[in-house]
Design an enzyme around this catalytic site. Structure first.
Site, short mmCIF file in Angstrom:
data_model
loop_
_atom_site.label_atom_id
_atom_site.label_comp_id
_atom_site.label_asym_id
_atom_site.label_seq_id
_atom_site.Cartn_x
_atom_site.Cartn_y
_atom_site.Cartn_z
N ASP A 270 -9.99 -5.49 -3.44
CA ASP A 270 -9.38 -4.52 -2.53
C ASP A 270 -10.27 -3.28 -2.47
O ASP A 270 -10.53 -2.63 -3.48
CB ASP A 270 -8.00 -4.16 -3.10
CG ASP A 270 -7.19 -3.26 -2.19
OD1 ASP A 270 -7.79 -2.41 -1.50
OD2 ASP A 270 -5.95 -3.39 -2.20
N SER B 137 0.85 -1.20 0.00
CA SER B 137 0.00 0.00 0.00
C SER B 137 0.88 1.25 0.00
O SER B 137 1.65 1.44 -0.95
CB SER B 137 -0.97 -0.06 1.19
OG SER B 137 -2.00 0.87 1.04
N HIS C 8 -7.34 -6.06 0.67
CA HIS C 8 -6.17 -5.23 0.97
C HIS C 8 -5.43 -5.72 2.21
O HIS C 8 -4.42 -5.12 2.60
CB HIS C 8 -6.65 -3.78 1.20
CG HIS C 8 -5.58 -2.73 1.09
ND1 HIS C 8 -5.01 -2.37 -0.12
CD2 HIS C 8 -4.98 -1.94 2.03
CE1 HIS C 8 -4.11 -1.42 0.09
NE2 HIS C 8 -4.06 -1.14 1.37
#
Lengths: 280, 280
Positions: free
Chosen positions: B226, B150, B259
């Site tokens: 995600d 991320s 995610h």
């Protein structure tokens, strides 16, 4: 058969990690568990390995920190991960203690007030939960093994020792091997089962082996640097009774390892591979 | 060279997971990092893979939840895991925001008050930390790769793109591919780098590739489920500029993954194996 409410579904290692809530008839309250279904479960029923967690844990610790799902995916094993106690507003607890009440069910059926109303974890993990998951998921009925950590290692050992034939194999990480003589066990057994120490022995792996439990191989790992090893775990007691009976025990003292999930993560692959052989 | 204070040491997968604190000259405050030394490091120097974590994380999330250490042990790789920002009482923060200040350093060198005094994460992860760990641990000097998740995936990409030859390989999990056009990036870059959007482009993988960064293969995994994919991650923008330049990009859209660290745990083995090949 109680209904299941799915509260989470996460893709992992080609399978699905799911979490459910259901009204437990055994514990008389809502219970939460997680289940990992490997990719092979999309083709047909798979065997299951039950994981029993330690003090303070929920179903979340193992699924998050052990790294077991990737091995389960490789081996075609489902993982069934119950909570460590009943929970909720109506469930007795001792909030100032981590080692009694919620998070510390010790996998026994409590006989004493106020615990006996909800703390029926032994029946829950050996009867209600297997029946529930075998009815709702692609699992081979009755084809299961069991393992766990610390309080949950104790739980795994007693579940297997008290139910000959119910589990194809059993293993444990840093189990409380002789709970009737350690502080954690005395605290919980005294509360849940009364002060009658004879009654405690029905939930003590060392005492069960000494009393003639049917043989099943026990695979146990302890870390030599586990801070709880000297005062709470007592593998030497279990080892002594196994030796006296020629009971099959593989006790591995792993040099330098502690009590944490880093220890579990280091050996969970070996344990799952061991169970997979027994489950084929 | 600042001195290191070891604050934790845990045995895992035959190696050692350690945590250190040191006074950072770059960030002008104490910084914490973790390092995993595989068993091979007891025989001689090993290559290192740097892991940059995402928003809200410290060095603890990856080492606890990714299951990377067992692969690092198999492959003979050290893992170097910095924190995501400077921290402490004297370090500016916006406690009500998870996406600015402590835990959200974005791997840039801040130029604006009050951030510029401590938020020098780009220099910290690319210069001070490698020099520090190569001086104190059995690592092959200069032999390193980088990956992250991320915000840390963004960090890994810009570290590699801005430092040709410094990293043998780079990969990323769900990286913020085009931070100058997403909310997370706009929030941090606007605070740390002023409102001059041209200045932001020096820390944006998509803009760096478009501006002619030297080619290095990019291995990127995104989960199709995600929750941040539509509004924050923009892999399609990076893909477009790579295609226009014939820049080597392997972008894998992993069906059904989210995610979380369950996504990372599913593919960290492949990523580390990829880096191990580049590091041999």
């Amino acid at each position: 058969m109680s209904s299941l409410e799915r509260i989470e579904r996460i893709r992992e290692s080609g399978g699905w990690l799911e979490r459910y809530r259901h009204d437990s008839a055994t514990c008389r309250c809502p219970m939460t568990f997680s289940i990992y279904l490997p990719p092979q479960a999309e083709q047909g029923p798979v065997p299951a390995v039950y994981w029993l967690s330690g003090l303070t844990c929920t179903d979340d610790n193992f699924r998050t920190k052990a790294g077991a799902q990737r091995y389960a995916a490789e081996l075609g094993l489902a993982l069934v991960i119950p909570d460590t106690s009943p929970r909720g507003e109506g469930v007795p607890d001792v909030p100032e203690r981590y080692d009694l009440g919620q998070g510390a069910g010790f996998y026994v059926n409590a006989t004493q007030a106020p615990w006996s109303e909800h703390y029926q974890m032994y029946d829950y993990v050996t009867r209600e939960l297997p029946a529930l998951v075998e009815a709702h998921f692609p699992l081979v009925p009755g084809l299961k093994s069991i393992t766990g950590h610390s309080m949950g290692g104790h739980g795994a050992l007693i579940c297997a020792l008290k139910n000959p034939g119910a589990y194809r194999s059993v293993s444990a990480f840093a189990p409380i091997c002789h709970p009737t003589v350690c502080g954690w066990g005395e605290g919980c057994f005294g509360a849940y089962l009364s002060g009658d120490r004879e009654a405690w022995k029905a939930y003590d792996a060392t005492e069960l082996v000494a009393a003639g439990a049917a043989p099943i191989p026990l695979l146990i790992d302890h870390g030599t640097d586990d801070e709880f090893l000297p005062d709470q775990l007592y593998p030497q007691d279990l080892e002594a009774v196994c030796r006296a009976r020629d009971f099959p025990l593989t006790l591995r003292m792993q040099a330098g390892y502690d009590h944490s999930y880093h220890f579990i993560a280091s050996f969970i692959g070996e344990h799952l591979a061991y169970h997979a052989v027994a489950l084929k």
